[in-house]
Every structure is written in C-alpha cells, then in structure tokens.
Design a protein around this motif. Structure first.
Motif, PDB file in Angstrom:
ATOM      1  N   THR A  72       0.866  -1.144  -0.122  1.00 38.79           N
ATOM      2  CA  THR A  72      -0.071  -0.057  -0.057  1.00 38.79           C
ATOM      3  C   THR A  72       0.920   1.394   0.065  1.00 38.79           C
ATOM      4  OG1 THR A  72      -1.855  -1.196   1.000  1.00 38.79           O
ATOM      5  CG2 THR A  72      -1.764   1.321   1.442  1.00 38.79           C
ATOM      6  N   ALA A 108      -7.045   3.643   1.582  1.00 40.34           N
ATOM      7  CA  ALA A 108      -6.303   2.433   1.349  1.00 40.34           C
ATOM      8  C   ALA A 108      -5.562   1.658   2.136  1.00 40.34           C
ATOM      9  CB  ALA A 108      -5.463   2.863   0.037  1.00 40.34           C
ATOM     10  N   TRP A 109      -5.363   2.159   3.421  1.00 37.55           N
ATOM     11  CA  TRP A 109      -4.807   1.643   4.582  1.00 37.55           C
ATOM     12  C   TRP A 109      -5.494   0.576   5.167  1.00 37.55           C
ATOM     13  CZ3 TRP A 109       0.131   2.297   4.120  1.00 37.55           C
ATOM     14  CH2 TRP A 109       0.483   3.582   3.783  1.00 37.55           C
TER      15      TRP A 109
END
Length: 168
Positions: free
Chosen positions: A21, A157-158
């Motif tokens: 990521t 996105a994490w």
C-alpha cells in the motif's frame, strides 16, 4: 519489469500489505524505490521504503496501529482536531539529533499522526536522507511535506489493525 525486492524486516501478510500500500500510494513518475522493510507484531504493522525522485534519497515510513496514546494529550503545538473528530499531529522538518551529530548528519523529518476516534492511528515519516540516523542527508528537505503526509494518512487504502487496548 524489474522484480520487487524482498523486505528485510519481519513480515507476514499484514506487513507486506502495508508495504504494498505504501508503494502504491507513493508511486509517481520519476520515483524509484529501494530498501523495502516491513515489520509488526499483530497490534501494529509498519513498512518503509527509500524513495528517490532524482533529487536525493528519502526514507518514508508508515505505522498502522490498533491503539496508541493520543499524541495531542496534552494539547501541544502541531495538534488539530478534524471535522470527523480524529486528531492530527504534525511536525515539520524536525531534527533527528539534539546534539553535535545534527551538524554532522543534518537529517530532518516531516511527521504526521492521524489518530482516529476509535484509538487506531496512522503515522507517517519522511526523512531528507536514506535512513533516520547514522547516514548523512542526501537532500535539503524530506521528499514528502507535512501536507503530502497528511493526505497519505487520510487515504482509505490503509488496512488498519483491529482496535486494541493501549498497553496490552
């Protein structure tokens, strides 16, 4: 296509996902990545790359935590509360050393912590050199500004670890 180097730290599925990521969010034209590293213990996941945009190397680190002490208790300079109730703490171009080594190495960092209301946090650091300590800086300022790091911390996105009790 160049194969991606294997991270050097203790890693597993969560750690490699954090590393992946980080790379995805940092990828931009002209940037190269080296020295991948990933580590954690189940309550947190961390990853780092050395990123070079042609103007010098910059170590960029992220840590995703299931529960950390709020960096803004007590409230201090660099703290703000966001509209969703999360807390943002920032430091700009903070020196790595508090002694004569700062003149020798010259490493500074930009740092942000985004603490969500549930206690989970995302912290990101960008240095103006290939590592935090022990090597001289390679660029005047870190690759990523506080504003850049704040935007990265806010990314959906994490994959944050589950909420954990602080101190366990």
């Amino acid at each position: 296509m160049t194969p991606t180097p294997t991270p050097s730290g203790t890693h597993g599925p969560g750690y490699t996902k954090t590393l992946s990521t980080l790379k995805t969010l940092l990828t931009a034209p002209g940037r190269t990545f080296s020295s991948p590293d990933a580590w954690g213990d189940g309550r947190f996941s961390a990853a780092a790359y050395v990123v070079n945009d042609g103007h010098g190397a910059s170590r960029v680190e992220v840590m995703l935590s299931g529960g950390e002490q709020n960096p803004c208790v007590p409230v201090r300079q660099g703290c703000s509360t966001l509209p969703d109730g999360s807390v943002l703490y920032v430091e700009k171009e903070s020196p790595e050393y508090t002694d004569s080594r700062q003149a020798e190495f010259g490493v500074v960092n930009n740092y942000v912590v985004l603490q969500r209301r549930d206690g989970r946090s995302i912290s990101l650091t960008s240095y103006n050199g290939p590592q935090e300590k022990g090597k001289p800086h390679t660029r005047a300022t870190p690759l990523l500004s506080v504003k850049d790091l704040t935007a990265l911390a806010k990314s959906k996105a994490w994959k944050l670890p589950p909420v954990s009790k602080i101190g366990k």
